[in-house]
Write a protein that holds these residues in place. Sequence first.
Motif, PDB file in Angstrom:
ATOM      1  N   PHE A  87      -7.657   4.938   6.231  1.00 52.72           N
ATOM      2  CA  PHE A  87      -6.432   5.721   6.403  1.00 52.72           C
ATOM      3  C   PHE A  87      -6.462   6.469   7.736  1.00 52.72           C
ATOM      4  N   ILE A  88      -7.564   7.168   8.019  1.00 54.12           N
ATOM      5  CA  ILE A  88      -7.676   7.930   9.273  1.00 54.12           C
ATOM      6  C   ILE A  88      -7.648   6.987  10.471  1.00 54.12           C
ATOM      7  N   SER A  89      -8.345   5.860  10.365  1.00 55.86           N
ATOM      8  CA  SER A  89      -8.379   4.890  11.460  1.00 55.86           C
ATOM      9  C   SER A  89      -6.981   4.357  11.747  1.00 55.86           C
ATOM     10  N   THR A  90      -6.230   4.055  10.695  1.00 55.01           N
ATOM     11  CA  THR A  90      -4.858   3.558  10.872  1.00 55.01           C
ATOM     12  C   THR A  90      -3.966   4.622  11.494  1.00 55.01           C
ATOM     13  N   CYS A  91      -4.107   5.860  11.058  1.00 54.02           N
ATOM     14  CA  CYS A  91      -3.305   6.950  11.635  1.00 54.02           C
ATOM     15  C   CYS A  91      -3.602   7.123  13.117  1.00 54.02           C
ATOM     16  N   ILE A  92      -4.858   7.073  13.491  1.00 52.78           N
ATOM     17  CA  ILE A  92      -5.232   7.217  14.906  1.00 52.78           C
ATOM     18  C   ILE A  92      -4.672   6.060  15.724  1.00 52.78           C
ATOM     19  N   LEU A 104      -0.980   6.604  16.262  1.00 53.26           N
ATOM     20  CA  LEU A 104      -0.777   7.636  17.287  1.00 53.26           C
ATOM     21  C   LEU A 104      -1.039   7.094  18.686  1.00 53.26           C
ATOM     22  N   GLN A 105      -2.091   6.310  18.833  1.00 53.21           N
ATOM     23  CA  GLN A 105      -2.389   5.720  20.137  1.00 53.21           C
ATOM     24  C   GLN A 105      -1.238   4.845  20.611  1.00 53.21           C
ATOM     25  N   MET A 106      -0.713   4.012  19.721  1.00 53.94           N
ATOM     26  CA  MET A 106       0.393   3.120  20.100  1.00 53.94           C
ATOM     27  C   MET A 106       1.635   3.916  20.492  1.00 53.94           C
ATOM     28  N   LEU A 107       1.932   4.988  19.765  1.00 52.94           N
ATOM     29  CA  LEU A 107       3.101   5.809  20.099  1.00 52.94           C
ATOM     30  C   LEU A 107       2.934   6.471  21.464  1.00 52.94           C
TER      31      LEU A 107
END
Length: 71
Positions: free
Chosen positions: A9-14, A17-20
Amino acid sequence: SAGLNYYYFISTCITILQMLIIQKFVSEEKLEARIKANSQKPVKKSKFMERLEQMQKQQEQMAKNRQKIKK
């Protein structure tokens, strides 16, 4: 297993955020123009590729010579 789910979950959120952030600061039009410009440049062959092509040509010539000798 809860720790692994939390990690995913944390990895996907990061990653999201990086892509945005990348999309905010990078202009797609400039990137596309750069890609088109680079695709029109002639591709330089490496020394290894040149030697490989020369060896292939030599092998083709040797095969033709063998066929001529057999006939």
